[in-house]
Design a protein around this motif. Structure first.
Motif, PDB file in Angstrom:
ATOM      1  N   ALA A   1       0.805  -1.223   0.000  1.00  0.00           N
ATOM      2  CA  ALA A   1       0.000   0.000   0.000  1.00  0.00           C
ATOM      3  C   ALA A   1       0.836   1.271   0.000  1.00  0.00           C
ATOM      4  O   ALA A   1       0.287   2.360  -0.155  1.00  0.00           O
ATOM      5  CB  ALA A   1      -0.935  -0.005   1.205  1.00  0.00           C
ATOM      6  N   GLN A   2       2.147   1.139   0.184  1.00  0.00           N
ATOM      7  CA  GLN A   2       3.000   2.332   0.209  1.00  0.00           C
ATOM      8  C   GLN A   2       4.420   1.971  -0.185  1.00  0.00           C
ATOM      9  O   GLN A   2       4.806   0.806  -0.149  1.00  0.00           O
ATOM     10  CB  GLN A   2       2.997   2.961   1.601  1.00  0.00           C
ATOM     11  N   ASP A   3       5.189   2.982  -0.568  1.00  0.00           N
ATOM     12  CA  ASP A   3       6.596   2.792  -0.893  1.00  0.00           C
ATOM     13  C   ASP A   3       7.343   2.317   0.350  1.00  0.00           C
ATOM     14  O   ASP A   3       6.955   2.645   1.472  1.00  0.00           O
ATOM     15  CB  ASP A   3       7.223   4.113  -1.346  1.00  0.00           C
ATOM     16  N   GLY A   4       8.423   1.571   0.142  1.00  0.00           N
ATOM     17  CA  GLY A   4       9.238   1.167   1.279  1.00  0.00           C
ATOM     18  C   GLY A   4      10.141  -0.001   0.970  1.00  0.00           C
ATOM     19  O   GLY A   4      10.112  -0.557  -0.125  1.00  0.00           O
ATOM     20  N   PRO A   5      10.943  -0.384   1.962  1.00  0.00           N
ATOM     21  CA  PRO A   5      11.892  -1.484   1.779  1.00  0.00           C
ATOM     22  C   PRO A   5      11.231  -2.853   1.914  1.00  0.00           C
ATOM     23  O   PRO A   5      10.214  -2.990   2.587  1.00  0.00           O
ATOM     24  CB  PRO A   5      12.887  -1.264   2.914  1.00  0.00           C
TER      25      PRO A   5
ATOM     26  N   GLY B   1      20.572  -1.345  -5.099  1.00  0.00           N
ATOM     27  CA  GLY B   1      21.036  -0.049  -5.589  1.00  0.00           C
ATOM     28  C   GLY B   1      21.029   0.106  -7.095  1.00  0.00           C
ATOM     29  O   GLY B   1      21.435   1.147  -7.609  1.00  0.00           O
ATOM     30  N   ASP B   2      20.572  -0.908  -7.832  1.00  0.00           N
ATOM     31  CA  ASP B   2      20.506  -0.815  -9.296  1.00  0.00           C
ATOM     32  C   ASP B   2      19.341   0.080  -9.719  1.00  0.00           C
ATOM     33  O   ASP B   2      18.485   0.431  -8.917  1.00  0.00           O
ATOM     34  CB  ASP B   2      20.323  -2.211  -9.921  1.00  0.00           C
ATOM     35  N   GLU B   3      19.296   0.410 -10.994  1.00  0.00           N
ATOM     36  CA  GLU B   3      18.180   1.171 -11.546  1.00  0.00           C
ATOM     37  C   GLU B   3      16.884   0.408 -11.294  1.00  0.00           C
ATOM     38  O   GLU B   3      16.859  -0.826 -11.416  1.00  0.00           O
ATOM     39  CB  GLU B   3      18.356   1.388 -13.051  1.00  0.00           C
ATOM     40  N   PRO B   4      15.799   1.101 -10.939  1.00  0.00           N
ATOM     41  CA  PRO B   4      14.532   0.411 -10.666  1.00  0.00           C
ATOM     42  C   PRO B   4      14.016  -0.388 -11.866  1.00  0.00           C
ATOM     43  O   PRO B   4      14.178   0.020 -13.017  1.00  0.00           O
ATOM     44  CB  PRO B   4      13.576   1.551 -10.332  1.00  0.00           C
ATOM     45  N   VAL B   5      13.425  -1.533 -11.553  1.00  0.00           N
ATOM     46  CA  VAL B   5      12.790  -2.400 -12.544  1.00  0.00           C
ATOM     47  C   VAL B   5      11.286  -2.244 -12.365  1.00  0.00           C
ATOM     48  O   VAL B   5      10.766  -2.442 -11.261  1.00  0.00           O
ATOM     49  CB  VAL B   5      13.192  -3.874 -12.320  1.00  0.00           C
TER      50      VAL B   5
ATOM     51  N   LEU C   1       9.722 -11.832 -11.556  1.00  0.00           N
ATOM     52  CA  LEU C   1      11.094 -11.354 -11.430  1.00  0.00           C
ATOM     53  C   LEU C   1      11.811 -12.074 -10.291  1.00  0.00           C
ATOM     54  O   LEU C   1      11.432 -11.927  -9.126  1.00  0.00           O
ATOM     55  CB  LEU C   1      11.103  -9.849 -11.158  1.00  0.00           C
ATOM     56  N   PRO C   2      12.866 -12.864 -10.608  1.00  0.00           N
ATOM     57  CA  PRO C   2      13.654 -13.498  -9.546  1.00  0.00           C
ATOM     58  C   PRO C   2      14.762 -12.548  -9.075  1.00  0.00           C
ATOM     59  O   PRO C   2      15.351 -11.823  -9.875  1.00  0.00           O
ATOM     60  CB  PRO C   2      14.239 -14.729 -10.233  1.00  0.00           C
ATOM     61  N   PHE C   3      15.033 -12.539  -7.757  1.00  0.00           N
ATOM     62  CA  PHE C   3      16.124 -11.738  -7.209  1.00  0.00           C
ATOM     63  C   PHE C   3      16.466 -12.262  -5.815  1.00  0.00           C
ATOM     64  O   PHE C   3      15.665 -12.951  -5.187  1.00  0.00           O
ATOM     65  CB  PHE C   3      15.781 -10.246  -7.172  1.00  0.00           C
ATOM     66  N   ALA C   4      17.668 -11.933  -5.362  1.00  0.00           N
ATOM     67  CA  ALA C   4      18.111 -12.368  -4.035  1.00  0.00           C
ATOM     68  C   ALA C   4      17.301 -11.647  -2.966  1.00  0.00           C
ATOM     69  O   ALA C   4      17.050 -10.448  -3.068  1.00  0.00           O
ATOM     70  CB  ALA C   4      19.590 -12.079  -3.865  1.00  0.00           C
ATOM     71  N   ALA C   5      16.900 -12.372  -1.944  1.00  0.00           N
ATOM     72  CA  ALA C   5      16.090 -11.782  -0.871  1.00  0.00           C
ATOM     73  C   ALA C   5      16.948 -11.252   0.268  1.00  0.00           C
ATOM     74  O   ALA C   5      16.412 -10.774   1.261  1.00  0.00           O
ATOM     75  CB  ALA C   5      15.087 -12.804  -0.344  1.00  0.00           C
ATOM     76  N   ASP C   6      18.276 -11.310   0.116  1.00  0.00           N
ATOM     77  CA  ASP C   6      19.145 -10.828   1.189  1.00  0.00           C
ATOM     78  C   ASP C   6      19.936  -9.588   0.781  1.00  0.00           C
ATOM     79  O   ASP C   6      20.928  -9.249   1.404  1.00  0.00           O
ATOM     80  CB  ASP C   6      20.066 -11.934   1.691  1.00  0.00           C
ATOM     81  N   VAL C   7      19.474  -8.904  -0.263  1.00  0.00           N
ATOM     82  CA  VAL C   7      20.075  -7.627  -0.666  1.00  0.00           C
ATOM     83  C   VAL C   7      19.023  -6.526  -0.440  1.00  0.00           C
ATOM     84  O   VAL C   7      17.818  -6.801  -0.413  1.00  0.00           O
ATOM     85  CB  VAL C   7      20.531  -7.645  -2.142  1.00  0.00           C
ATOM     86  N   PRO C   8      19.452  -5.279  -0.282  1.00  0.00           N
ATOM     87  CA  PRO C   8      18.473  -4.209  -0.103  1.00  0.00           C
ATOM     88  C   PRO C   8      17.562  -4.050  -1.325  1.00  0.00           C
ATOM     89  O   PRO C   8      18.047  -4.005  -2.457  1.00  0.00           O
ATOM     90  CB  PRO C   8      19.339  -2.953   0.089  1.00  0.00           C
ATOM     91  N   VAL C   9      16.246  -3.998  -1.071  1.00  0.00           N
ATOM     92  CA  VAL C   9      15.257  -3.815  -2.143  1.00  0.00           C
ATOM     93  C   VAL C   9      14.280  -2.752  -1.665  1.00  0.00           C
ATOM     94  O   VAL C   9      13.711  -2.867  -0.587  1.00  0.00           O
ATOM     95  CB  VAL C   9      14.497  -5.122  -2.447  1.00  0.00           C
TER      96      VAL C   9
END
Length: 100
Positions: A46-50, A75-79, A88-96
């Motif tokens: 419902a809102q922006d955030g990590p 820290g990459d460009e937003p997808v 979309l697969p991605f690591a769950a232990d990096v900042p998102v």
């Protein structure tokens, strides 16, 4: 085969406290969000955030309804993700960070 009924899903706060998720299935059965092999869940964002961090876990995200979101992963460009995007697969232990 086991039928998973919505009435049996477990609703819980996000690990980071920023929202609520509905856990559909987890393995092994009865595992916690800190110690599982795999997990299927749905969340309303419902809102922006990590995103919550899950060390050692790979995550796959699909938008099932709504206007979508943009994810800045490690820290990459937003997808940008929408209901028409492939999961979309991605690591769950990096900042998102998610932006609606």
């Amino acid at each position: 085969m086991k039928i998973l009924r919505a009435s049996e899903y477990k609703t819980m706060p996000w690990k980071n406290g920023g929202g609520v998720t509905v856990e559909i299935a987890i393995h092994p059965p009865g595992a916690s969000v800190d110690a599982f092999e795999w997990r299927i869940s749905m969340a309303t964002v419902a809102q922006d955030g990590p995103f919550s961090s899950f060390p050692g876990i790979d995550r796959t995200l699909a938008i099932i309804e709504g206007n979508g979101m943009a994810l800045a992963i490690a820290g990459d460009e937003p997808v940008a993700l929408t209901t028409k995007s492939t999961p979309l697969p991605f690591a769950a232990d990096v900042p998102v960070d998610a932006s609606l």
